[in-house]
Write an enzyme that holds these catalytic residues in place. Structure first.
Site, PDB file in Angstrom:
ATOM      1  N   HIS A  34       0.871  -1.031   0.135  1.00  0.00           N
ATOM      2  CA  HIS A  34      -0.013  -0.486  -0.401  1.00  0.00           C
ATOM      3  C   HIS A  34       0.774   0.943   0.381  1.00  0.00           C
ATOM      4  O   HIS A  34       1.753   1.554   0.824  1.00  0.00           O
ATOM      5  CB  HIS A  34      -0.538   0.124   1.004  1.00  0.00           C
ATOM      6  CG  HIS A  34      -2.074  -1.042   0.791  1.00  0.00           C
ATOM      7  ND1 HIS A  34      -3.386  -0.679   1.726  1.00  0.00           N
ATOM      8  CD2 HIS A  34      -1.923  -2.247   0.217  1.00  0.00           C
ATOM      9  CE1 HIS A  34      -3.778  -1.292   1.786  1.00  0.00           C
ATOM     10  NE2 HIS A  34      -3.297  -2.457   1.079  1.00  0.00           N
ATOM     11  N   TYR A 154      -8.634  -8.159   9.744  1.00  0.00           N
ATOM     12  CA  TYR A 154      -7.692  -8.399   8.717  1.00  0.00           C
ATOM     13  C   TYR A 154      -6.474  -7.816   8.621  1.00  0.00           C
ATOM     14  O   TYR A 154      -5.999  -6.705   9.219  1.00  0.00           O
ATOM     15  CB  TYR A 154      -8.020  -6.904   7.800  1.00  0.00           C
ATOM     16  CG  TYR A 154      -8.144  -6.981   6.389  1.00  0.00           C
ATOM     17  CD1 TYR A 154      -7.119  -8.873   6.271  1.00  0.00           C
ATOM     18  CD2 TYR A 154      -8.732  -7.043   5.609  1.00  0.00           C
ATOM     19  CE1 TYR A 154      -7.327  -8.409   4.367  1.00  0.00           C
ATOM     20  CE2 TYR A 154      -8.918  -7.694   3.851  1.00  0.00           C
ATOM     21  CZ  TYR A 154      -8.223  -7.580   3.730  1.00  0.00           C
ATOM     22  OH  TYR A 154      -8.290  -8.489   2.458  1.00  0.00           O
ATOM     23  N   LYS A 196      -8.736 -12.714   9.392  1.00  0.00           N
ATOM     24  CA  LYS A 196      -8.417 -12.591   7.857  1.00  0.00           C
ATOM     25  C   LYS A 196      -7.007 -12.843   7.769  1.00  0.00           C
ATOM     26  O   LYS A 196      -6.516 -11.252   8.851  1.00  0.00           O
ATOM     27  CB  LYS A 196      -9.394 -12.338   7.527  1.00  0.00           C
ATOM     28  CG  LYS A 196      -8.800 -11.998   5.910  1.00  0.00           C
ATOM     29  CD  LYS A 196      -9.930 -11.357   4.720  1.00  0.00           C
ATOM     30  CE  LYS A 196      -9.029 -11.848   3.687  1.00  0.00           C
ATOM     31  NZ  LYS A 196      -9.818 -10.881   3.089  1.00  0.00           N
ATOM     32  N   LYS A 198      -3.526 -11.883   4.983  1.00  0.00           N
ATOM     33  CA  LYS A 198      -3.778 -11.722   3.354  1.00  0.00           C
ATOM     34  C   LYS A 198      -2.123 -11.956   3.576  1.00  0.00           C
ATOM     35  O   LYS A 198      -1.476 -11.415   3.892  1.00  0.00           O
ATOM     36  CB  LYS A 198      -3.199  -9.843   3.340  1.00  0.00           C
ATOM     37  CG  LYS A 198      -2.875  -9.009   2.039  1.00  0.00           C
ATOM     38  CD  LYS A 198      -4.584  -9.806   1.138  1.00  0.00           C
ATOM     39  CE  LYS A 198      -5.913  -9.169   0.691  1.00  0.00           C
ATOM     40  NZ  LYS A 198      -6.430  -9.150  -0.442  1.00  0.00           N
ATOM     41  N   ASP A 226      -5.893 -15.145   2.872  1.00  0.00           N
ATOM     42  CA  ASP A 226      -6.185 -15.137   1.127  1.00  0.00           C
ATOM     43  C   ASP A 226      -5.140 -14.661   0.783  1.00  0.00           C
ATOM     44  O   ASP A 226      -4.822 -12.902   0.627  1.00  0.00           O
ATOM     45  CB  ASP A 226      -6.898 -13.196   1.170  1.00  0.00           C
ATOM     46  CG  ASP A 226      -7.110 -13.074  -0.338  1.00  0.00           C
ATOM     47  OD1 ASP A 226      -6.936 -14.027  -1.313  1.00  0.00           O
ATOM     48  OD2 ASP A 226      -7.643 -11.982   0.121  1.00  0.00           O
ATOM     49  N   PRO A 227      -4.411 -15.482  -0.116  1.00  0.00           N
ATOM     50  CA  PRO A 227      -3.026 -14.972  -1.230  1.00  0.00           C
ATOM     51  C   PRO A 227      -2.657 -14.375  -2.232  1.00  0.00           C
ATOM     52  O   PRO A 227      -2.635 -14.305  -2.676  1.00  0.00           O
ATOM     53  CB  PRO A 227      -2.941 -16.937  -0.925  1.00  0.00           C
ATOM     54  CG  PRO A 227      -3.654 -17.285  -1.248  1.00  0.00           C
ATOM     55  CD  PRO A 227      -4.411 -17.008  -0.445  1.00  0.00           C
ATOM     56  N   ASN A 274     -13.461 -12.815  -4.088  1.00  0.00           N
ATOM     57  CA  ASN A 274     -13.176 -11.803  -4.433  1.00  0.00           C
ATOM     58  C   ASN A 274     -12.754 -11.496  -5.776  1.00  0.00           C
ATOM     59  O   ASN A 274     -12.947 -10.364  -6.232  1.00  0.00           O
ATOM     60  CB  ASN A 274     -13.580 -10.231  -3.682  1.00  0.00           C
ATOM     61  CG  ASN A 274     -12.017 -10.590  -3.086  1.00  0.00           C
ATOM     62  OD1 ASN A 274     -11.375 -11.174  -2.389  1.00  0.00           O
ATOM     63  ND2 ASN A 274     -11.486  -9.507  -3.820  1.00  0.00           N
ATOM     64  N   HIS A 325     -16.168  -8.066   1.251  1.00  0.00           N
ATOM     65  CA  HIS A 325     -15.105  -7.998   1.105  1.00  0.00           C
ATOM     66  C   HIS A 325     -15.011  -6.578   1.728  1.00  0.00           C
ATOM     67  O   HIS A 325     -15.314  -6.043   1.539  1.00  0.00           O
ATOM     68  CB  HIS A 325     -15.080  -8.090  -0.350  1.00  0.00           C
ATOM     69  CG  HIS A 325     -13.869  -7.057  -1.423  1.00  0.00           C
ATOM     70  ND1 HIS A 325     -13.751  -6.211  -2.022  1.00  0.00           N
ATOM     71  CD2 HIS A 325     -12.136  -7.497  -1.379  1.00  0.00           C
ATOM     72  CE1 HIS A 325     -12.292  -5.747  -2.573  1.00  0.00           C
ATOM     73  NE2 HIS A 325     -11.720  -7.051  -1.971  1.00  0.00           N
ATOM     74  N   SER A 326     -13.538  -5.865   1.305  1.00  0.00           N
ATOM     75  CA  SER A 326     -13.452  -4.703   2.235  1.00  0.00           C
ATOM     76  C   SER A 326     -11.753  -4.237   1.322  1.00  0.00           C
ATOM     77  O   SER A 326     -11.002  -5.290   0.651  1.00  0.00           O
ATOM     78  CB  SER A 326     -12.635  -4.659   3.514  1.00  0.00           C
ATOM     79  OG  SER A 326     -11.478  -3.465   3.384  1.00  0.00           O
TER      80      SER A 326
HETATM   81 MG   LIG Z   1      -9.836 -11.887  -1.421  1.00  0.00          MG
END
Ligand SMILES: [Mg+2]
Length: 426
Positions: A34, A154, A196, A198, A226-227, A274, A325-326
């Site tokens: 980010h 998250y 969760k 990432k 979530d890869p 997503n 999802h976000s």
């Molecule tokens: Mg995702």
């Protein structure tokens, strides 16, 4: 047809779209890291009678351009006429499309671009309709079926600061210990009851170790990973097998509806997405193939809150679970997500949110996360109020920061010049 009595005061008079930038920590993902500021567009829709409805969406330049092109088309429209709004925007944009700057929802198309443009205006009109009728937005979506919306912590691999910047207070998280420390901090501060992570940042074995460390440290909290499609089919099969019993669901291990279906056929846990199901015309094939057992709704790209309720109903019909999802967001989006989640009977998992990572906001009264949940507000409309001074400040920050589109890969390349976005890379 005669105009209904009193309707003139419900006409939309003015639409203002304001891009803002807010500080964002260096969160790592398969696409890069980010940037120092995340971008959003804040939509204000005003009626003749002086009511203002709020919407929030992506702030990258291409999307912002479509929003600004679309905005004048709402003038004169009745605030309750969300279908009329969508028709007008389709005519105004005439097949225009903006690339998906977030890179996580597949190829762009005119219909997906239109859905993304419609969404913030629909949210703002529902905010207006709620204020006008003295009802919360969830009541306009069919009514609340739950009183509080659970969210997941998250977790992100991250640096302790942006290059050249100061520490952000969360510390670095680059190994299992760092991820566990971050999880504990999130749980202590917000009371989250699910986690969760990432992934797609490090070699799959490192991320397996992080999941196992989370399970050992916080055994009562379910974990998802979530890869972002960073893995090959073979790696996805292996990780799914090794994390049997440790994951509530595995999110987008590999690209595409066929790839996901191949993994799902052997995975011991549900697969969520997503990425491979992000528009209504993806559903028939995904259902036929069995690509995902959980779909992550997101009103920002599914075309608004009512479209997301339709998605929820379809998931229910086909026995597919629903989560949310976000992307990096502010308080208007959080409120919209909460009203949607309140009115979606089929929602079967805690939702994602980036809210803890945003230290700034454009609303004066952001909905708080307490005991891992947001209480569903019953104030009229969305139940949040714009902080005009904060909006002006974050707009100034947008103008000053020089970022006009999200580019996680380009930003990471300033530190690791050899970096390439990871798609089925491991
Ligand atoms: Mg995702």
């Amino acid at each position: 047809m005669a105009e209904p009595a009193g309707a003139s005061r419900d006409r939309i008079d003015e639409v203002v779209v304001t891009p803002v930038a807010f500080a964002d920590p260096p969160l790592l993902n398969a696409a890069g890291v980010h940037q120092p500021y995340a971008l959003r567009s804040i939509v204000q829709v005003r009626t003749v009678s002086g009511l203002t409805g709020l919407g929030e969406t992506y702030g990258d330049a291409a999307h912002l351009g479509l929003l600004r092109r679309a905005a004048p088309a709402l003038r004169g429209l009745d605030l309750f006429d969300t279908n009329g709004m969508a028709v007008r925007l389709a005519a105004e944009l005439r097949g225009a499309e903006a690339p998906d700057a977030h890179g996580l929802t597949g190829a762009s198309s005119p219909s997906k671009s239109l859905a993304r443009v419609v969404s913030p205006f629909e949210v703002a009109m529902l905010d207006l309709a709620g204020q006008r009728t003295d009802r919360p937005v969830h009541a306009l979506l069919g009514g609340r079926v739950r009183d509080a919306i659970p969210f997941a912590a998250y977790l992100f691999y991250k640096w302790d600061r942006h290059p050249g910047g100061g520490p952000d207070g969360w510390g670095a998280a680059l190994d299992p210990d760092g991820i566990v420390a971050q999880a504990r901090a999130m749980v202590d501060r917000y009371g989250f009851r699910s986690l969760k992570l990432k992934g797609g940042v490090f070699e799959p074995d490192a991320e397996i170790a992080a999941v196992r460390a989370l399970r050992a440290a916080l055994p009562e909290l379910p974990v998802r990973l979530d890869p972002n499609a960073a893995w090959t089919l073979a790696t996805s099969h292996r990780v799914a097998r090794e994390l049997a019993g440790d994951l509530q669901y595995l999110e987008d291990p590999t690209p595409g509806r066929y790839g996901m279906a191949a993994v799902a056929a052997r995975a011991p846990m549900p697969l969520a997405t997503n990425m491979c199901v992000v528009a209504f015309d993806h559903l028939p094939e995904a259902v036929r193939l069995g690509s995902a057992q959980v779909i992550l709704a997101d009103h920002h790209y599914w075309g608004g809150l009512r479209a997301s309720i339709r998605l929820a109903a379809m998931c229910d019909v086909f026995g597919i679970g629903l989560s949310m999802h976000s992307n990096s967001h502010l308080g208007i989006s959080l409120a919209a997500m909460v009203h949607l989640a309140a009115a979606a009977p089929a929602l079967s998992y805690p939702c994602d949110t980036h809210a803890p990572w945003a230290v700034d906001d454009v609303v004066a009264n952001p909905l708080p996360i307490v005991d891992g949940s947001v209480a569903v507000p019953d104030a009229p409309g969305l139940g949040v109020t714009l902080d005009e001074a904060a909006l002006a400040r974050l707009h100034r920050q947008y103008l000053d920061c020089g970022i006009t589109r999200r580019d996680d890969a380009g930003y990471l390349r300033t530190v690791q010049p050899e970096f390439r976005k990871r798609v089925a890379a491991w």
